[in-house]
Structures are given as C-alpha cells and as structure tokens.
Design a protein around this motif. Sequence first.
Motif, PDB file in Angstrom:
ATOM      1  N   LEU A  43     -45.036 -17.717 -66.187  1.00 47.47           N
ATOM      2  CA  LEU A  43     -43.767 -17.123 -65.769  1.00 47.47           C
ATOM      3  C   LEU A  43     -42.729 -18.206 -65.476  1.00 47.47           C
TER       4      LEU A  43
ATOM      5  N   ALA B 196     -41.052 -19.964 -68.478  1.00 43.72           N
ATOM      6  CA  ALA B 196     -40.033 -19.218 -69.224  1.00 43.72           C
ATOM      7  C   ALA B 196     -38.680 -19.213 -68.523  1.00 43.72           C
ATOM      8  N   TRP B 197     -38.601 -19.772 -67.312  1.00 45.34           N
ATOM      9  CA  TRP B 197     -37.335 -19.791 -66.574  1.00 45.34           C
ATOM     10  C   TRP B 197     -36.464 -20.944 -67.059  1.00 45.34           C
TER      11      TRP B 197
ATOM     12  N   THR C 239     -31.289 -18.192 -66.947  1.00 43.95           N
ATOM     13  CA  THR C 239     -32.186 -17.059 -66.742  1.00 43.95           C
ATOM     14  C   THR C 239     -31.882 -16.343 -65.433  1.00 43.95           C
TER      15      THR C 239
ATOM     16  N   VAL D  59     -37.540 -13.256 -65.431  1.00 42.54           N
ATOM     17  CA  VAL D  59     -38.591 -13.488 -66.414  1.00 42.54           C
ATOM     18  C   VAL D  59     -39.598 -12.347 -66.315  1.00 42.54           C
ATOM     19  N   CYS D  60     -40.001 -11.815 -67.473  1.00 41.98           N
ATOM     20  CA  CYS D  60     -40.924 -10.684 -67.513  1.00 41.98           C
ATOM     21  C   CYS D  60     -42.036 -10.926 -68.533  1.00 41.98           C
ATOM     22  N   SER D  61     -43.021 -10.063 -68.483  1.00 44.32           N
ATOM     23  CA  SER D  61     -44.048 -10.017 -69.525  1.00 44.32           C
ATOM     24  C   SER D  61     -44.319  -8.568 -69.883  1.00 44.32           C
TER      25      SER D  61
ATOM     26  N   GLU E  79     -35.498 -10.019 -77.823  1.00 43.15           N
ATOM     27  CA  GLU E  79     -35.206 -11.290 -77.168  1.00 43.15           C
ATOM     28  C   GLU E  79     -34.731 -12.320 -78.188  1.00 43.15           C
TER      29      GLU E  79
ATOM     30  N   ASN F 218     -35.646 -13.287 -69.854  1.00 43.66           N
ATOM     31  CA  ASN F 218     -36.545 -14.020 -70.745  1.00 43.66           C
ATOM     32  C   ASN F 218     -37.969 -13.491 -70.622  1.00 43.66           C
TER      33      ASN F 218
ATOM     34  N   VAL G 114     -42.218 -14.225 -71.231  1.00 41.25           N
ATOM     35  CA  VAL G 114     -43.208 -15.293 -71.336  1.00 41.25           C
ATOM     36  C   VAL G 114     -43.640 -15.420 -72.790  1.00 41.25           C
TER      37      VAL G 114
END
Length: 381
Positions: free
Chosen positions: A149, A152-153, A157, A160-162, A193, A243, A245
């Motif tokens: 996580l 991905a920052w 940003t 950040v998610c998944s 994305e 954003n 992951v």
Amino acid sequence: MELTLAAAFTSSALLLSNFASIALASSQLKRRRVIPPPSGNQPPVSIVVPSRGVEPFTKETLQRAFSLDWPRYELIFCVAHAEDPVVKLINAAIAGHPDVPARLLIGNDRISANPKLNNCVKGWQAARHNWVILADSNVLMPKDYVQHLMAAWRPETGLVCSTPIGSRPDGFWAEVECAFLNTLQARWQYAGEALGLGFAQGKSMLWNKPMLDANGGIEALSAEIAEDAAATKLVNGLGLYVNLVASPFEQPLGQRRLDEIWSRQARWARLRRVTFPLFFAPEILTGVMMPLLLALVAAASAGVSLPTTVLCVLVIAYLPECLLARSKGWYLSPRSVTAMIVRDAMLPAIWIRGWLGGAVEWRGNAMTIRTKEMTELEEVA
C-alpha cells in the motif's frame, strides 16, 4: 449489406475494446512479489477492520492481520453489536498476540445509510497514527500488506486501494465469483487507472489521516451511499488521484451460491448506477453477449457458419482473459472459461437490475440505494 457491415464492425469494436482493457490492465498489474521488511524509520500505521459475523476464513484472516512485517502498527477491530459471534474470535486473537497493539471497539455510529461506514467511525476516531488503513475483515493480508500500500503512494496521491482478487473457490459458483472479481472487475479498474480514471475500492483503503480530517474526516465518506464512491469524488475534487497497488490482495471465497452472487452483484450494480451513472451506462457493452449477438447477426446475413462464428468470438474474448489471469498468478482452472460464460450471461440482467429501484441486501441489512438528490428530496417532502 449495410446491416451486415454495421453488425460486424460494432462486434469487432467491442471485442477490440475488451482486448484493449486487458492490455491496459496488464500494463498496470504485477505478478505477486514479496516486498522485504522496510529498513530505517517508517511511519506507524493504524489498521481499522470493520467486522460482522464469522466467515469460513475468519480465523486465518485474523491471524494474518497479527503477522505483518511492518515495524509499527496497531489493529483496531470494530463490531457494531456485542453479541456478534465474531467478538469471541477477535478477543482470542488479541489475547494470543500481546506483542501487537490491538483493540476491539463495539458500537454503531449512524452517520449514513452505509452500515460498514457506520461501523468504521469509532475506529477512525480512535486511530493514533497519521496513516490509516480501512481493511475489510475478509481481506487475506500478506506479510508485506502495508509495504504494498505504501509503495503505491506518490506525491499526487490522495488514496491508495486494492481490488479483491478471488482465490480458493470451492465449487462452480465460487469460480463464477472469481470470474466477476478478477478478470472482469479488477481488470476494468486497473484499465481505468491506466487511463487516469482511477476509482476507489473499499476492500483496502490507505488514507493520510490529517488530509482526510482536514476535508471533513470520515464523515465526508457518507456523502454517497458507497464509501468508495464518496472517497473517489472527494480525492478527485482535491485534484489528487486514487492509486491501486501493483499486486492486489486475495479474498478467499470458499463456497458460494448463485443467489449470493446475484445479491452481491445486484447491490454493486445499483451502487455504481446511483454514484457514477455515466460510467455505469456503457457497462451493458462489456462481456461477450453483445459482440456475440452482433457477430451472429452479421454471420447470418453473410451466410457464414454460426457455430464457427460463436467459437471465434469466444476464443477472441476469453483467451486474452485467461492469459491475464495466468500471467498475474490469479486463479485459473479448466472450468474458468465456463464460469466466464455464465458470468457474461448474467451481466445484462445485472445491468438492468442496476437501473431499477427497490431494496438490496448487504449482510442481512436491507438497503434502499438511491441518489443523494433523491434522498434530499424525500427529506424535504
């Protein structure tokens, strides 16, 4: 002749867009890799886990939450009602891991019609650290969960998610659920994305707490019936990006029934319809049914073999999808193509259901999903 050409062209365009979305998603996704424990000073993290009920993998997901490699983190479990059977499992897990700071908070703050968000409020307010992860209880956290996580920052940003990647299906309908989650929904989310249209997913959400608190706090996520839709609009409104992951996290499925899949997909469709109607409208064109129907119209008009046409369309549609799953290490079996066909056969009915009103169910809660404007009009009336 014009009908034949129009049907053939539209079918080809839809199949091409399907392939393009797979290629775009593949460019964003990475096969699962382990990120080693960080060296040096790293910011502490609060992980807020809203829980409700006991699921087949609850003990394992709890164990994973207490086994992360991040040097400093706290776990805050949130349960709405003290009599929930998951309370005993959470208390046992906390007692069994005294080295990990963890708390169980019980209560329900009704700030919205979204029961999960209501359950999270007390955890957000109790979080001690500036970085907060809202994590669903059925996410199977790897040891490097926080690392993925944080990696991905970026400077621009806001969140950040998944997406959830379905794994360990037990039975055919669970494989259909995998087909929905993985090579359809995750694929389109990562394709979005790649095009600069990232949107949030509520399964795992990494927030900078001071940033969100300065813009309304967790209560701001009640602006929409779905907290991830509200999060997307809030972040975009600040000129920031959502954003994802690079390697999304697993959600073990176990057994599934057709009615469970229908209920869940109908709820998500209705949520997408009321929160992002312009993006929801063209969803009827996704899947194989529309290009297949148009290809059959063109084939019938041109005197081409219909069985051959069906076979060609299915290969063009599903071979890239299978290659995507295989290349990223996602679940794939001899029944996966059949599951994808069943999924795509359900999509038109799910799309239609998304346009209709009425209550849908979320973990035993009947929810009437409507737009914010509709709710405001009802309150005025």
